[in-house]
Design a protein around this motif. Structure first.
Motif, short mmCIF file in Angstrom:
data_model
loop_
_atom_site.label_atom_id
_atom_site.label_comp_id
_atom_site.label_asym_id
_atom_site.label_seq_id
_atom_site.Cartn_x
_atom_site.Cartn_y
_atom_site.Cartn_z
N ASN A 103 1.08 -1.10 -0.05
CA ASN A 103 0.17 0.37 0.37
C ASN A 103 0.60 1.05 0.33
OD1 ASN A 103 -3.02 -0.49 -0.28
ND2 ASN A 103 -2.31 -1.35 1.45
N GLN A 104 2.09 0.93 -0.93
CA GLN A 104 2.61 2.33 -0.63
C GLN A 104 2.98 2.76 -1.94
OE1 GLN A 104 6.30 2.72 1.61
NE2 GLN A 104 5.37 0.68 3.08
N LYS A 105 3.30 3.94 -2.80
CA LYS A 105 3.20 4.48 -4.13
C LYS A 105 5.06 3.64 -4.30
CE LYS A 105 -0.55 7.02 -5.72
NZ LYS A 105 -1.38 7.28 -4.68
N LYS A 106 5.89 4.19 -3.48
CA LYS A 106 6.83 4.16 -3.96
C LYS A 106 7.60 3.52 -3.43
CE LYS A 106 6.19 8.94 -6.36
NZ LYS A 106 7.26 10.83 -6.65
N LEU A 107 7.53 2.61 -3.09
CA LEU A 107 8.74 1.55 -1.90
C LEU A 107 9.61 1.81 -3.00
CD1 LEU A 107 9.48 1.54 1.19
CD2 LEU A 107 8.04 -1.56 0.40
N ALA A 108 9.41 0.51 -3.74
CA ALA A 108 9.77 -0.14 -4.45
C ALA A 108 10.01 0.54 -5.63
CB ALA A 108 9.67 -1.62 -4.83
N ARG A 109 11.30 1.37 -6.55
CA ARG A 109 10.94 2.00 -7.71
C ARG A 109 10.58 1.34 -8.55
NH1 ARG A 109 16.69 3.93 -9.35
NH2 ARG A 109 17.50 2.14 -7.19
N THR A 110 9.94 1.25 -9.43
CA THR A 110 9.27 1.14 -10.67
C THR A 110 10.36 1.50 -11.74
OG1 THR A 110 7.26 2.72 -11.00
CG2 THR A 110 7.06 0.43 -9.81
N SER A 111 10.70 0.84 -12.78
CA SER A 111 11.82 1.06 -13.73
C SER A 111 11.15 2.15 -14.73
CB SER A 111 12.93 0.41 -14.18
OG SER A 111 12.34 -0.80 -13.79
N SER A 112 11.72 3.22 -15.19
CA SER A 112 12.18 3.90 -16.34
C SER A 112 13.34 3.53 -17.50
CB SER A 112 11.70 5.10 -16.80
OG SER A 112 12.43 5.31 -16.33
N SER A 113 13.73 2.73 -16.71
CA SER A 113 14.69 2.70 -17.39
C SER A 113 15.34 1.10 -17.33
CB SER A 113 16.49 2.53 -17.33
OG SER A 113 16.59 3.42 -15.38
N PRO A 114 14.46 0.08 -17.37
CA PRO A 114 14.70 -2.10 -17.40
C PRO A 114 16.01 -2.17 -17.19
CG PRO A 114 13.20 -1.65 -19.75
CD PRO A 114 13.82 0.11 -19.29
N GLY A 115 16.15 -3.32 -16.22
CA GLY A 115 17.84 -3.65 -16.26
C GLY A 115 19.02 -2.66 -15.26
N LYS A 116 18.24 -2.56 -14.82
CA LYS A 116 19.89 -0.83 -14.86
C LYS A 116 20.40 -1.17 -13.49
CE LYS A 116 20.23 3.52 -14.22
NZ LYS A 116 19.97 5.18 -14.15
N THR A 117 19.75 -1.62 -12.46
CA THR A 117 20.04 -2.10 -11.20
C THR A 117 20.60 -3.46 -11.04
OG1 THR A 117 18.55 -1.15 -10.19
CG2 THR A 117 19.92 0.16 -10.10
N ILE A 118 21.77 -3.05 -10.51
CA ILE A 118 21.74 -5.42 -10.26
C ILE A 118 21.92 -5.35 -8.52
CG2 ILE A 118 23.40 -7.44 -10.35
CD1 ILE A 118 23.57 -6.42 -13.09
N THR A 119 21.37 -5.02 -7.91
CA THR A 119 20.92 -5.43 -6.35
C THR A 119 19.22 -6.38 -5.86
OG1 THR A 119 20.13 -3.06 -6.16
CG2 THR A 119 21.97 -3.21 -6.32
N ILE A 120 20.14 -6.64 -4.98
CA ILE A 120 19.03 -7.54 -4.09
C ILE A 120 17.44 -6.87 -3.23
CG2 ILE A 120 17.81 -9.72 -3.21
CD1 ILE A 120 20.39 -10.84 -4.65
N ASN A 121 17.02 -6.37 -3.52
CA ASN A 121 15.86 -5.32 -2.18
C ASN A 121 15.90 -5.68 -1.13
OD1 ASN A 121 17.43 -2.96 -3.72
ND2 ASN A 121 15.85 -2.59 -5.23
#
Ligand code: GTP
Ligand code: MG
Length: 193
Positions: free
Chosen positions: A45-63
């Protein structure tokens, strides 16, 4: 009852040594752009907890998002991103395979496998599912972007997934209509302990 609404980022792990092991993990896996971060945001129920990507595949981290001091919601980096460099593909494999090898037995309670309902399970998705089976990990399938199909296409695609994965819960999901959010949340919470 575990409350996911207060989830917060615990760590964005780029190295295996950073992975927290103090609470059970519920893991979100799927292709880049399939909608992992979007589903996560709906579940908490949060709009921006996880970042939704406009640039897919960019970050290689496990959040890792910690919820209610009870569990971690784990946003895996997506796979199948065509433009990813060879070096980044290797980083992805080292991080994700290392994560499963070190945590499958003890820390991972459930995999939420996301598949784009319209696209169906890709070769990469089937690889990932094979990998879950090898580790003996329980998984459910969330079929994303259900709003993009009409009724006929929807029944056809859901039927294909059910035939291919008869023992697995399959939950159609749409971030636009909210379909599947409560059902997915319920399933996840049943694996919290
Ligand atoms: P990576 O982090 O790159 O692996 O991608 P991701 O799997 O986290 O996907 P993300 O949540 O960033 O969503 C990718 C795109 O799909 C975004 O533009 C979302 O708005 C869109 N999207 C996600 N879920 C839905 C859905 O249910 N319906 C529709 N129509 N679009 C969706
Ligand atoms: Mg994402």
């Amino acid at each position: 009852m575990t409350n996911l609404n207060n989830a917060k980022l615990a760590i964005s792990a780029g190295f295996l040594s950073q992975i927290p092991k103090d609470l059970p993990h519920i893991v979100f896996a799927g292709r880049s752009n399939v909608g992992k971060s979007t589903l996560l945001n709906k579940l908490v129920n949060q709009k921006k907890l996880a970042r939704t990507s406009s640039s897919p595949g960019k970050t290689i981290t496990i959040n890792f998002y910690e919820a209610d001091k009870t569990l971690y919601l784990v946003d895996l980096p997506g796979y199948g991103y065509a433009k990813r460099s060879e070096a980044d593909k290797k980083r992805w494999s080292a991080l994700v395979e290392g994560y499963f090898m070190e945590n499958a037995d003890k820390n991972i309670n459930l995999i939420v496998m996301l598949v784009d309902l319209k696209v169906g399970a890709t070769a990469d998705d089937l690889n990932m599912i094979g990998y879950m089976d090898d580790f003996g990990l329980p998984y459910i399938i969330v079929a994303t972007k259900s709003d993009k199909l009409n009724k006929t296409q929807r029944e056809e695609k859901l039927g294909e997934l059910k035939n291919a994965h008869p023992d697995c819960a399959i939950i159609p999901f749409s971030s636009l209509s909210g379909e599947g959010v409560n059902e997915a949340r319920g399933k996840i919470l049943s694996y919290a302990k």
